[in-house]
Design a protein around this motif. Sequence first.
Motif, PDB file in Angstrom:
ATOM      1  N   GLY A 252       0.828  -1.193   0.000  1.00 52.41           N
ATOM      2  CA  GLY A 252       0.000   0.000   0.000  1.00 52.41           C
ATOM      3  C   GLY A 252       0.862   1.241   0.000  1.00 52.41           C
ATOM      4  O   GLY A 252       2.068   1.176  -0.273  1.00 52.41           O
ATOM      5  N   PRO A 253       0.280   2.393   0.305  1.00 57.32           N
ATOM      6  CA  PRO A 253       1.037   3.645   0.286  1.00 57.32           C
ATOM      7  C   PRO A 253       2.295   3.561   1.146  1.00 57.32           C
ATOM      8  O   PRO A 253       2.239   3.242   2.329  1.00 57.32           O
ATOM      9  N   GLY A 254       3.436   3.824   0.529  1.00 55.48           N
ATOM     10  CA  GLY A 254       4.707   3.757   1.236  1.00 55.48           C
ATOM     11  C   GLY A 254       5.334   2.381   1.244  1.00 55.48           C
ATOM     12  O   GLY A 254       6.491   2.225   1.657  1.00 55.48           O
ATOM     13  N   PHE A 255       4.593   1.368   0.805  1.00 58.39           N
ATOM     14  CA  PHE A 255       5.096  -0.005   0.793  1.00 58.39           C
ATOM     15  C   PHE A 255       4.769  -0.629  -0.564  1.00 58.39           C
ATOM     16  O   PHE A 255       3.705  -1.208  -0.761  1.00 58.39           O
ATOM     17  N   SER A 256       5.686  -0.509  -1.491  1.00 60.03           N
ATOM     18  CA  SER A 256       5.469  -1.070  -2.819  1.00 60.03           C
ATOM     19  C   SER A 256       6.818  -1.400  -3.439  1.00 60.03           C
ATOM     20  O   SER A 256       7.866  -1.006  -2.932  1.00 60.03           O
ATOM     21  N   GLY A 257       6.781  -2.148  -4.528  1.00 62.13           N
ATOM     22  CA  GLY A 257       8.016  -2.455  -5.237  1.00 62.13           C
ATOM     23  C   GLY A 257       8.555  -3.845  -5.007  1.00 62.13           C
ATOM     24  O   GLY A 257       9.581  -4.222  -5.578  1.00 62.13           O
ATOM     25  N   GLY A 258       7.907  -4.631  -4.163  1.00 58.46           N
ATOM     26  CA  GLY A 258       8.334  -6.013  -3.984  1.00 58.46           C
ATOM     27  C   GLY A 258       9.630  -6.188  -3.224  1.00 58.46           C
ATOM     28  O   GLY A 258      10.342  -7.170  -3.418  1.00 58.46           O
ATOM     29  N   ARG A 259       9.957  -5.285  -2.339  1.00 59.40           N
ATOM     30  CA  ARG A 259      11.213  -5.370  -1.595  1.00 59.40           C
ATOM     31  C   ARG A 259      11.129  -6.400  -0.469  1.00 59.40           C
ATOM     32  O   ARG A 259      10.120  -6.505   0.225  1.00 59.40           O
ATOM     33  N   VAL A 260      12.194  -7.174  -0.284  1.00 58.12           N
ATOM     34  CA  VAL A 260      12.329  -8.073   0.860  1.00 58.12           C
ATOM     35  C   VAL A 260      13.233  -7.400   1.881  1.00 58.12           C
ATOM     36  O   VAL A 260      14.380  -7.061   1.575  1.00 58.12           O
ATOM     37  N   VAL A 261      12.720  -7.180   3.072  1.00 56.99           N
ATOM     38  CA  VAL A 261      13.466  -6.496   4.129  1.00 56.99           C
ATOM     39  C   VAL A 261      14.108  -7.530   5.035  1.00 56.99           C
ATOM     40  O   VAL A 261      13.427  -8.433   5.537  1.00 56.99           O
ATOM     41  N   ARG A 262      15.393  -7.419   5.255  1.00 54.56           N
ATOM     42  CA  ARG A 262      16.130  -8.399   6.050  1.00 54.56           C
ATOM     43  C   ARG A 262      16.275  -8.003   7.512  1.00 54.56           C
ATOM     44  O   ARG A 262      16.745  -8.801   8.321  1.00 54.56           O
ATOM     45  N   GLU A 263      15.891  -6.790   7.852  1.00 55.85           N
ATOM     46  CA  GLU A 263      16.004  -6.371   9.243  1.00 55.85           C
ATOM     47  C   GLU A 263      14.981  -7.112  10.101  1.00 55.85           C
ATOM     48  O   GLU A 263      13.948  -7.573   9.620  1.00 55.85           O
ATOM     49  N   LEU A 264      15.277  -7.212  11.386  1.00 56.92           N
ATOM     50  CA  LEU A 264      14.385  -7.903  12.306  1.00 56.92           C
ATOM     51  C   LEU A 264      13.181  -7.022  12.632  1.00 56.92           C
ATOM     52  O   LEU A 264      13.329  -5.836  12.925  1.00 56.92           O
ATOM     53  N   ALA A 265      12.004  -7.614  12.581  1.00 51.51           N
ATOM     54  CA  ALA A 265      10.767  -6.890  12.886  1.00 51.51           C
ATOM     55  C   ALA A 265       9.917  -7.746  13.809  1.00 51.51           C
ATOM     56  O   ALA A 265       9.926  -8.977  13.729  1.00 51.51           O
TER      57      ALA A 265
END
Length: 404
Positions: A252-265
């Motif tokens: 959604g808004p601010g979260f697009s492009g298919g990125r994989v985030v490796r940081e811990l959440a």
Amino acid sequence: FTCQPVCGPALACLQTCRYATETGCFRNDIALPLNERTIAHDLSEAGYQTAYIGKWHLASSGKEADYRGKPVPPERRGGYRDFWLASDVLEFTSHSYDGRMFDGDMNPREFPPGRYRADVLTDWAIEYLQNRRDSRPFLLFLSFIEPHHQNDHGHYEGPVGSKQKFRNFAVPGDLEGMSGDWPQEYPDYLGCVHALDANLGRIRQALADLGIADSTLVIFTSDHGSHFRTRNAEYKRACHDGCTRIPLVIRGPGFSGGRVVRELASLIDVPPTILDAAGLPIPSRMRGRSLAPLASGAAPTGWPEEIFMQISEDHIGRALRTKRWKYEVWVPSDKRWSGCAEAASPSYREYHLYDLDRDPFEKHDLVRDPACDGVRAELRERLKKRIREAGEIEPQILPALEPG
């Protein structure tokens, strides 16, 4: 990662952005306090319509407040004021192809004959979206039970045909060579997951049909996973990745492009992310932090390098999960539930240590390995710090008991 691998406590964390020991919901069957603020309160006061569909798990407290098979009264709905279609403990009011939930007027709504439970909840969520006539922005919290096992018989219930469809599954590394009931249960588990995947697609399509897909933030996550009785006598309530590593997909808004985030959440980071996306301030009471900065591809300075977890019911435990290490402490007891009546302890014993670089499936416990004394000492202090930050009293942490 979840911050508490048990349904009710995890859902309390997700609604309030406070740890389970802070809300008092440190195990199942403890109701969310009536004065506890949730993400629904914050968004409602900011002008949002708030709606809840599915499993709630935060209304009942023993016999004095038992809503497990009954409608949840308005004051116990955690601030979801505008639309309600839910069951407090959905596994008590339904099976995979039959059951009911209760609407905002506390009337039962029966599942249509022959419809799988996850499909029904999605049907009703899409119906809500299509029937909205309110011009306000909205928060819809859709809480599936799948892929949770069915409590009254202890098995997973995928759609009809799941055992055949997924019989030739690839065995995950954390289950391979382990005991447990995964050979029997995993096909139905995969059936549950497959159904959720299809229904998430249905929701996305419904948003697109309504012309609001690009302006709506969709977050898909879970309260816990399953280790299929490989770590204790049932499916969760352990520190291992099988039940603590959970999906998190944001679009959604601010979260697009298919990125994989490796940081811990952490699961506790979801509420601040929602408020941040809505352009609202994050209240000081919230323990988590917005994940929005990670969407750019770089972690901001000071991003946490570990996940803190509280564990209950099987045992009283606290754990840290870094990118390399898993470290847990516990209160030794051979009594599940009765030995875990307290939320916390002034003293713990070291319980598990895994080197996730060399042992990603957590099969070689290093908690008594002298070569890891320095690692344990460092993680011990980091864990104490996180315990303090969660509002608990700093405990004593003693070395692991010797076997036997």
